[in-house]
Every structure is written in structure tokens, then in C-alpha cells.
Enzyme design. Structure first.
Site, PDB file in Angstrom:
ATOM      1  CB  CYS A   1      23.642 -49.502 112.635  1.00 10.07           C
ATOM      2  SG  CYS A   1      25.385 -49.366 113.025  1.00 10.07           S
TER       3      CYS A   1
ATOM      4  CG  HIS B   1      22.610 -53.587 113.743  1.00 12.75           C
ATOM      5  ND1 HIS B   1      23.489 -53.718 112.691  1.00 12.75           N
ATOM      6  CD2 HIS B   1      23.190 -52.707 114.606  1.00 12.75           C
ATOM      7  CE1 HIS B   1      24.542 -52.957 112.902  1.00 12.75           C
ATOM      8  NE2 HIS B   1      24.387 -52.338 114.063  1.00 12.75           N
TER       9      HIS B   1
ATOM     10  CG  ASN C   1      28.149 -52.837 114.185  1.00 13.26           C
ATOM     11  OD1 ASN C   1      27.652 -52.874 113.062  1.00 13.26           O
ATOM     12  ND2 ASN C   1      27.763 -51.971 115.100  1.00 13.26           N
TER      13      ASN C   1
HETATM   14  O1  UT7 Z   1      25.707 -50.362 115.749  1.00 15.11           O
HETATM   15  C1  UT7 Z   1      25.409 -49.114 116.295  1.00 15.11           C
HETATM   16  C2  UT7 Z   1      24.942 -49.260 117.630  1.00 15.11           C
HETATM   17  N1  UT7 Z   1      26.026 -49.573 118.531  1.00 15.11           N
HETATM   18  C3  UT7 Z   1      25.788 -50.332 119.553  1.00 15.11           C
HETATM   19  O2  UT7 Z   1      24.712 -50.822 119.684  1.00 15.11           O
HETATM   20  C4  UT7 Z   1      26.889 -50.524 120.563  1.00 15.11           C
HETATM   21  C5  UT7 Z   1      26.330 -50.347 121.942  1.00 15.11           C
HETATM   22  N2  UT7 Z   1      27.308 -50.419 123.022  1.00 15.11           N
HETATM   23  C6  UT7 Z   1      27.963 -51.556 123.331  1.00 15.11           C
HETATM   24  O3  UT7 Z   1      27.885 -52.544 122.663  1.00 15.11           O
HETATM   25  C7  UT7 Z   1      28.751 -51.572 124.626  1.00 15.11           C
HETATM   26  O4  UT7 Z   1      28.451 -50.426 125.378  1.00 15.11           O
HETATM   27  C8  UT7 Z   1      30.287 -51.672 124.439  1.00 15.11           C
HETATM   28  C9  UT7 Z   1      30.660 -53.036 123.910  1.00 15.11           C
HETATM   29  C10 UT7 Z   1      30.764 -50.595 123.485  1.00 15.11           C
HETATM   30  C11 UT7 Z   1      30.989 -51.492 125.790  1.00 15.11           C
HETATM   31  O5  UT7 Z   1      30.490 -52.423 126.732  1.00 15.11           O
HETATM   32  P1  UT7 Z   1      30.009 -51.962 128.185  1.00 15.11           P
HETATM   33  O6  UT7 Z   1      29.614 -53.183 128.900  1.00 15.11           O
HETATM   34  O7  UT7 Z   1      28.978 -50.884 128.001  1.00 15.11           O
HETATM   35  O8  UT7 Z   1      31.342 -51.417 128.795  1.00 15.11           O
HETATM   36  P2  UT7 Z   1      31.681 -49.952 129.377  1.00 15.11           P
HETATM   37  O9  UT7 Z   1      31.887 -48.985 128.258  1.00 15.11           O
HETATM   38  O10 UT7 Z   1      30.701 -49.608 130.439  1.00 15.11           O
HETATM   39  O11 UT7 Z   1      33.051 -50.249 130.076  1.00 15.11           O
HETATM   40  C12 UT7 Z   1      33.170 -51.129 131.209  1.00 15.11           C
HETATM   41  C13 UT7 Z   1      34.621 -51.204 131.606  1.00 15.11           C
HETATM   42  C14 UT7 Z   1      35.273 -49.840 131.764  1.00 15.11           C
HETATM   43  O12 UT7 Z   1      36.222 -49.948 132.800  1.00 15.11           O
HETATM   44  P3  UT7 Z   1      35.888 -49.415 134.279  1.00 15.11           P
HETATM   45  O13 UT7 Z   1      35.567 -47.955 134.121  1.00 15.11           O
HETATM   46  O14 UT7 Z   1      34.684 -50.225 134.733  1.00 15.11           O
HETATM   47  O15 UT7 Z   1      37.142 -49.695 135.038  1.00 15.11           O
HETATM   48  C15 UT7 Z   1      35.971 -49.616 130.453  1.00 15.11           C
HETATM   49  O16 UT7 Z   1      37.069 -48.739 130.573  1.00 15.11           O
HETATM   50  O17 UT7 Z   1      35.357 -51.860 130.563  1.00 15.11           O
HETATM   51  C16 UT7 Z   1      36.433 -51.007 130.125  1.00 15.11           C
HETATM   52  N3  UT7 Z   1      36.597 -51.220 128.685  1.00 15.11           N
HETATM   53  C17 UT7 Z   1      37.361 -52.195 128.169  1.00 15.11           C
HETATM   54  N4  UT7 Z   1      38.114 -53.136 128.756  1.00 15.11           N
HETATM   55  C18 UT7 Z   1      38.774 -53.988 127.943  1.00 15.11           C
HETATM   56  C19 UT7 Z   1      36.010 -50.538 127.661  1.00 15.11           C
HETATM   57  N5  UT7 Z   1      36.408 -51.050 126.492  1.00 15.11           N
HETATM   58  C20 UT7 Z   1      37.235 -52.072 126.771  1.00 15.11           C
HETATM   59  C21 UT7 Z   1      37.949 -52.993 125.986  1.00 15.11           C
HETATM   60  N6  UT7 Z   1      38.693 -53.938 126.608  1.00 15.11           N
HETATM   61  N7  UT7 Z   1      37.908 -52.989 124.638  1.00 15.11           N
END
Ligand code: UT7
Length: 331
Positions: A116, A256, A286
Site C-alpha cells: 500500500c 492512504h 482500499n
Molecule cells: O492497506 C494496508 C493496511 N491495512 C490496514 O490498514 C487495515 C487495518 N485493519 C483494519 O482496518 C481493521 O482491523 C479491520 C477493518 C480489518 C477489522 O476491524 P477491527 O475493529 O480490528 O475488528 P476485529 O478484526 O477485531 O473484529 C472485531 C469483531 C470480531 O468478532 P468478535 O470476535 O469480537 O465476536 C470479528 O469476528 O468483528 C468481527 N468481524 C466482523 N463482523 C462483521 C470481523 N470482520 C467482520 C465483518 N463483519 N466483515
């Protein structure tokens, strides 16, 4: 004699027509519009659907848009750089194909890959060539067809990425406009947290890995998120400090577009008001190497000659950095 600086003198962009909305994703994986919007800021993304069309298709369209808007004669282009994490093919340069297709017949060309951060690092490369006096017109294109390595059954990644391309022209400037300073970094310990493990030279695809889907992109979102917030904010703050700039001196943040919360955190760290923060993640998601030039494409009409822009990016590898830039024209 005054120092030659490297300015951006034209911008172009391209997004494929197909819109993949949060509502449609709700029918594909266990997710919902509310979760995606609050956690990422994304409402929809564009997908290049046509078979046989890869990243070069997007790159060519963005370059053609720039050429048409600016009246640039492609024969005058010295170098075409395609910043991308999703080249058309292995072994054959995507940039070479792109350059020939747009009529840049006197240019040499190559791909530049830093996930990225590809476009941000490409800005540094293009500017260094211009500042050296060796080349006069460099076309830098950021293009990615992320849909080519996304698993549309994996809700952790398929909600985030989209396809698109943006292009900028770098030319010498004698008024001190263009790239002023840069702070670029990488840390290879990050690669286990964001990668498509199979399909490269370490682990070629086999029938088994194909069936497991190991050629798709994997992301440990939380770890990447934490590193992105810390590092993007850190370099942006440091580049301001070492150039004796305060938030009042900055007209724009072009960060970004990976997650709205990461962009907001970077803006907060340098005390920048919301109106100064370029944002199009809601429309395109993204797009990896294309996010920064697409921001310029969308905001071009609002940019004024002399505006100070802070560019920032973070991506796989890990790779990250910040560039302090002075805009060179009114459109
Ligand atoms: O461009 C390259 C660089 N990339 C980035 O900068 C991306 C960086 N990461 C992120 O943007 C975020 O970490 C994400 C958007 C990918 C995820 O957000 P998060 O707030 O970190 O969520 P998480 O992975 O901690 O998940 C929280 C909860 C989980 O459920 P439990 O374990 O709390 O019950 C996940 O299973 O949300 C759940 N979850 C979803 N729920 C609905 C994960 N993905 C989804 C989804 N829809 N798509």
C-alpha cells in the site's frame, strides 16, 4: 542557480463501473452495512469484472484520462512507473505494456512494489529522477486490481479492498514547488500479518494450496491496524516537526485510504481539522497503490498553487512513510 524541485503538473484517474455495495456484501458473507461503516468508513468499492483485464487496463485508463485532460504528448514521456501490488503477470512488466498502449514510445518503464506504500515510494523515486535533471516528464501511476487476490468468502478482507487507478505527471519546477521532504520506512517483520503467502517464489501454488485458498490475501487486521495507526501518525508528526510546520501551515492531509479510523487518528495526531482531510474511502474502499492519486484526482479542483499537503501511507511488508509536498497549480 535555483534548485530544481519535482512538482505534480497533471492528474488522472479511473474507477471500474461495477459497484460492490455493503448491501450486496451482506448477501455474500456474514457481515452488515452498520459494522462495515462504523469499523472502516467504507460504503462501496469498485470491481473490474471483465475477464482477461488486469491492472494494466486500470493504469492505461487513468493515464489516458491524464493525457486527455492535460494535452500531454505521450511521446514526450521519459519514464512510466506503475506502482502496484497486483501486476498483470509474473516476469512481464505491467508498466512496459501500459507505456506502449498509451503511446509513450520513447519512455522506459518499470513496476514498483511496496504494497500500500507503492505510490508514496514511487513519488520519492520520480522526484529523485526529476531533481537529478536526468529526466523531464515522469508518469507515475498507482493501480491495483485487488479483486484478483481477494477471497470473497473471507469477511475479514473482502469488505475492505477495491480496484482502481490514479496517475500523476512529475515535471521540474523552478519555483520551489513539489516534493519538499520525505520520511520513508520499512520493517520486514510485518510480512506475516498481511500477505498472500502462496503464488510467489517462496511457495508456488499447488493443487492443495489452491483448494485451501492460500493464494488469497490474508490479514491480521488488529495487528496491521495498530501498526498503521502508530507509524503513519508518527512519521507525519515528525515530518511536520523537522520542517517547523504547525497544523495551520498544512492545507491538506492525503492519507492512504485503508480505514477511516486510521486516517482520523493520523489527522488527530497532527491536530488537523476534518475539512483538511481528503477522504474517498467511502466510495472506493482500499485500492492499495491507487488511493493517493485517486485522492488527488477527486480533490484536484479544490487544490491551490502553494498548498502544503502531507501525504502518508502504511502497507504490507510493513512499509510506511510520509511526504511533505507543495501543490504547483490551480485547476
Ligand atoms: O492497506 C494496508 C493496511 N491495512 C490496514 O490498514 C487495515 C487495518 N485493519 C483494519 O482496518 C481493521 O482491523 C479491520 C477493518 C480489518 C477489522 O476491524 P477491527 O475493529 O480490528 O475488528 P476485529 O478484526 O477485531 O473484529 C472485531 C469483531 C470480531 O468478532 P468478535 O470476535 O469480537 O465476536 C470479528 O469476528 O468483528 C468481527 N468481524 C466482523 N463482523 C462483521 C470481523 N470482520 C467482520 C465483518 N463483519 N466483515
Amino acid at each position: 542557480m535555483s534548485k530544481i524541485t519535482a512538482a505534480i503538473t497533471a492528474v488522472g484517474g479511473y474507477l471500474p463501473e461495477f459497484v460492490l455495495s455493503n448491501q450486496v456484501l451482506e448477501t455474500m458473507v456474514d457481515t452488515n452495512d452498520e459494522w462495515i461503516t462504523t469499523r472502516t468508513g467504507i460504503k462501496e468499492r469498485r470491481i473490474l469484472k471483465e475477464e482477461g483485464k488486469g491492472t494494466s487496463f486500470l493504469a492505461i485508463k487513468a493515464a489516458e484520462n491524464l493525457i486527455q485532460k492535460s494535452g500531454l504528448d505521450p511521446k514526450e514521456i521519459d519514464l512510466v512507473i506503475v506502482a502496484t501490488a497486483t501486476p498483470d503477470m509474473k516476469a512481464a512488466s505491467t508498466a512496459a505494456y501500459t507505456a506502449t498502449q498509451i503511446g509513450a514510445i520513447n519512455a522506459f518503464s518499470y513496476d514498483l512494489e511496496a504494497a500500500c506504500s507503492s505510490f508514496l515510494f514511487g513519488m520519492s523515486t520520480a522526484a529523485a529522477y526529476i531533481e537529478s535533471g536526468r529526466y523531464k516528464k515522469i508518469l507515475l501511476i498507482g493501480a491495483d486490481k485487488n479483486s484478483s487476490f481477494i477471497n470473497y468468502k473471507d469477511r475479514a478482507t473482502c469488505i475492505i479492498f477495491g480496484d482502481g487507478a490514479g496517475a500523476v505527471l512529475f515535471e521540474p519546477n523552478n519555483e520551489g514547488l513539489g516534493l519538499q521532504d520525505e520520511l520513508l520506512r520499512s520493517n520486514g517483520e510485518g510480512r506475516e500479518f498481511l500477505r498472500a503467502q502462496y503464488g510467489g517464489s517462496s511457495y508456488p501454488i499447488t493443487a492443495d494450496t489452491f483448494n485451501e485458498g492460500s493464494h488469497y490475501v490474508f490479514q491480521d487486521g488488529k495487528t496491521v491496524f495498530k501498526n498503521a495507526v502508530f507509524n503513519m501518525a508518527d512519521v507525519s508528526e515528525r515530518i511536520l516537526k523537522r520542517n517547523n510546520l504547525t497544523n495551520d501551515d498544512i492545507q491538506w492531509l492525503a492519507a492512504h485510504q485503508a480505514n477511516k479510523r486510521i486516517i482520523d487518528a493520523t489527522a488527530n495526531r497532527i491536530n488537523l481539522e476534518q475539512e483538511k482531510v481528503m477522504m474517498n474511502i467511502q466510495k472506493y474502499g482500499n485500492t492499495t497503490s491507487a488511493t493517493l492519486p485517486l485522492l488527488l484526482h477527486d480533490y484536484e479542483s479544490q487544490l491551490k498553487k502553494g498548498d502544503n499537503i502531507i501525504f502518508a501511507a502504511f502497507g504490507g511488508g510493513f512499509t510506511w512513510g510520509s511526504i511533505y509536498f507543495k501543490w504547483a497549480y490551480n485547476s
